[in-house]
Scaffold this active site. Structure first.
Site, PDB file in Angstrom:
ATOM      1  N   ASP A  16      44.002  36.156  43.892  1.00 12.57           N
ATOM      2  CA  ASP A  16      42.824  36.416  43.065  1.00 12.57           C
ATOM      3  C   ASP A  16      43.284  36.587  41.625  1.00 12.57           C
ATOM      4  OD1 ASP A  16      40.588  37.396  41.745  1.00 12.57           O
ATOM      5  OD2 ASP A  16      40.299  39.132  43.031  1.00 12.57           O
ATOM      6  N   GLU A  37      44.401  39.729  50.590  1.00  7.04           N
ATOM      7  CA  GLU A  37      44.148  39.277  49.219  1.00  7.04           C
ATOM      8  C   GLU A  37      44.936  40.095  48.193  1.00  7.04           C
ATOM      9  OE1 GLU A  37      40.282  38.619  46.244  1.00  7.04           O
ATOM     10  OE2 GLU A  37      40.013  39.368  48.292  1.00  7.04           O
ATOM     11  N   LYS A  86      34.947  42.449  53.718  1.00  4.19           N
ATOM     12  CA  LYS A  86      36.220  42.663  53.030  1.00  4.19           C
ATOM     13  C   LYS A  86      36.391  44.148  52.781  1.00  4.19           C
ATOM     14  CE  LYS A  86      36.846  41.646  48.528  1.00  4.19           C
ATOM     15  NZ  LYS A  86      37.159  40.850  47.310  1.00  4.19           N
ATOM     16  N   GLY A 145      33.365  37.922  43.644  1.00  2.61           N
ATOM     17  CA  GLY A 145      32.396  38.469  42.710  1.00  2.61           C
ATOM     18  C   GLY A 145      32.925  39.669  41.955  1.00  2.61           C
ATOM     19  N   SER A 177      31.830  43.017  50.179  1.00  4.93           N
ATOM     20  CA  SER A 177      33.050  43.745  49.851  1.00  4.93           C
ATOM     21  C   SER A 177      32.763  45.236  49.879  1.00  4.93           C
ATOM     22  CB  SER A 177      33.549  43.322  48.471  1.00  4.93           C
ATOM     23  OG  SER A 177      34.691  44.059  48.094  1.00  4.93           O
ATOM     24  N   LYS A 217      36.867  33.128  41.196  1.00  2.00           N
ATOM     25  CA  LYS A 217      35.926  33.982  40.478  1.00  2.00           C
ATOM     26  C   LYS A 217      35.611  33.317  39.157  1.00  2.00           C
ATOM     27  CE  LYS A 217      36.911  38.567  42.326  1.00  2.00           C
ATOM     28  NZ  LYS A 217      37.600  39.864  42.097  1.00  2.00           N
ATOM     29  N   LYS A 220      38.598  47.076  50.810  1.00  2.00           N
ATOM     30  CA  LYS A 220      39.561  47.415  49.777  1.00  2.00           C
ATOM     31  C   LYS A 220      40.639  48.311  50.392  1.00  2.00           C
ATOM     32  CE  LYS A 220      37.576  45.463  46.170  1.00  2.00           C
ATOM     33  NZ  LYS A 220      38.212  44.404  45.346  1.00  2.00           N
ATOM     34  N   ASP A 274      41.744  43.524  50.679  1.00  2.00           N
ATOM     35  CA  ASP A 274      42.018  43.212  49.274  1.00  2.00           C
ATOM     36  C   ASP A 274      42.662  44.424  48.618  1.00  2.00           C
ATOM     37  OD1 ASP A 274      42.044  42.310  46.670  1.00  2.00           O
ATOM     38  OD2 ASP A 274      39.886  42.520  46.359  1.00  2.00           O
TER      39      ASP A 274
END
Length: 372
Positions: free
Chosen positions: A241, A216, A162, A293, A136, A265, A164, A189
């Site tokens: 999530d 996400e 991934k 995570g 990530s 998670k 952000k 995400d």
């Protein structure tokens, strides 16, 4: 099994690279390591991976410490139990506070695995000997810096990247990364940063063109209806999530069609006990899962690796190597990825790694001890 003593170690480790999300930047992390000891002398470790600020969720290090010290550990210590799921029932009256519960629950599972001489993955029901890894990446100062970070992780062998995203940092960086890596497993995400309005829907439809593995949590955690409306308009799967904290939330997701992928998670779901149940229900519903995570130290990271051995974890998980985040981790050896992007599932009893108690002590900010 009977826990006779428990210790909370609040530990601080610096990150090797500052991590920026839609809400805040992180330069170091304070997590709480949970140490349980049973009457035979066996020890189980868990990790409360709460953030220091209530941005990802409502819990913080301070609130998790309070709940664990005042409610969870007193309910557990001195109680007889045979299976970790039975241990979790000792604090069943405590509502919410999933991160605090997760660390104690994790320690119970590791203690049970250690006492029985079985690897944690086997005790959880794992079936594979390695887990595919993803990484990530946070929001970078420039798009060029982001592409450089992506290139480093792809070259390191990570099978999924991934990114952000946040309003104003979304379509342009994704387009730039896709131009360089047209076929790599890529997803985004938002951590709930977008309102479920027409401009946001337009952004998500624009992202839909880039063949992402998933988008996400674009909207607020409780907005199942907004996510369902969005999923109906996209070819890209929506992944939930923050929205799914309980098994009831997962049932809502399934009933409304609010997403086609689930991020499991351990911290958000209150521990390994609920995470296994969520995996089983999602698999029954045909929903692929992956293990997300919270930049866990090695204890929580090792538990994530073990969980990722379950058969429903068909997408790369956030089980990247320790060195991606920490120059020196709290376990030995550190979690390491292979050149082709996998983490081996440990076969040793218990956690599968040794906790470096000297390094833990050197980085501990405070301790709390509870005895029978």
């Amino acid at each position: 099994m009977r826990v006779i003593a428990a210790t909370l170690h609040t530990v601080r480790l610096p990150l090797v690279h500052e991590f920026q999300t839609s809400s805040h930047a992180k330069r170091h992390l304070d997590h709480i390591l949970v140490e349980l000891t049973d009457a035979s002398g066996a020890v189980g470790w868990g990790e409360i991976a709460s953030a220091s600020h209530p941005f990802y969720g409502p819990e913080t290090v301070e609130t998790a410490t309070l709940v664990a010290e005042r409610y969870l550990l007193p309910a557990l210590v001195g109680t007889n139990w045979e299976h970790p799921a039975d241990a979790a029932r000792s604090w069943a009256k405590v509502r919410g506070n999933e991160f605090a519960k997760a660390g104690v629950d994790m320690a119970c599972w590791v203690l049970a695995a250690e006492a029985s001489g079985r690897p944690l993955a086997e005790l959880l029901g794992g079936t594979r000997d390695r887990a595919a890894t993803g990484v990530s990446l946070g929001i970078e100062p420039t798009i060029d810096a982001l592409v450089e970070q992506v290139s480093a992780q792809v070259e390191a062998g990570y099978r999924r990247v991934k990114l952000k995203i946040a309003p104003g940092w979304d379509v342009a960086p994704v387009a730039a990364v896709r131009a360089v890596y047209p076929d790599h497993d890529l997803h985004v995400d938002a951590n709930g940063a977008y309102p479920a309005d027409d401009p946001s829907f337009e952004v998500m439809r624009a992202l839909d063109r880039y063949h992402l593995t998933m988008i996400e949590q674009p909207f607020a955690p409780r907005d199942f209806v907004g996510h369902a409306r969005l999923q109906a308009q996209l070819e890209t799967p929506v992944c939930l999530d923050e929205a799914v904290e309980t098994l009831s939330d997962l049932e809502t997701m399934i009933a409304l069609g609010a997403g086609r992928v689930l991020n499991i998670k351990v911290s958000r779901l209150g521990g390994l006990t609920t995470s296994v149940a969520a995996h089983d229900r999602a698999r029954q519903a045909g929903i692929p899962v992956w293990c997300g995570g919270m930049h866990e130290f090695g204890v929580g990271r090792a538990a994530n690796v073990a969980l990722s051995s379950l058969p429903g974890f068909t997408l790369p998980s956030d089980v990247s190597g320790s060195d991606k985040y920490y120059a020196r981790d709290v376990i030995t050896p550190p979690v390491e990825t292979t050149d082709d992007g996998y983490v081996p599932i440990p076969t040793r009893p218990g956690l599968g790694f040794d906790v470096d108690t000297e390094w833990v002590a050197a980085n501990t900010l405070s301790t709390i001890h509870v005895e029978e």
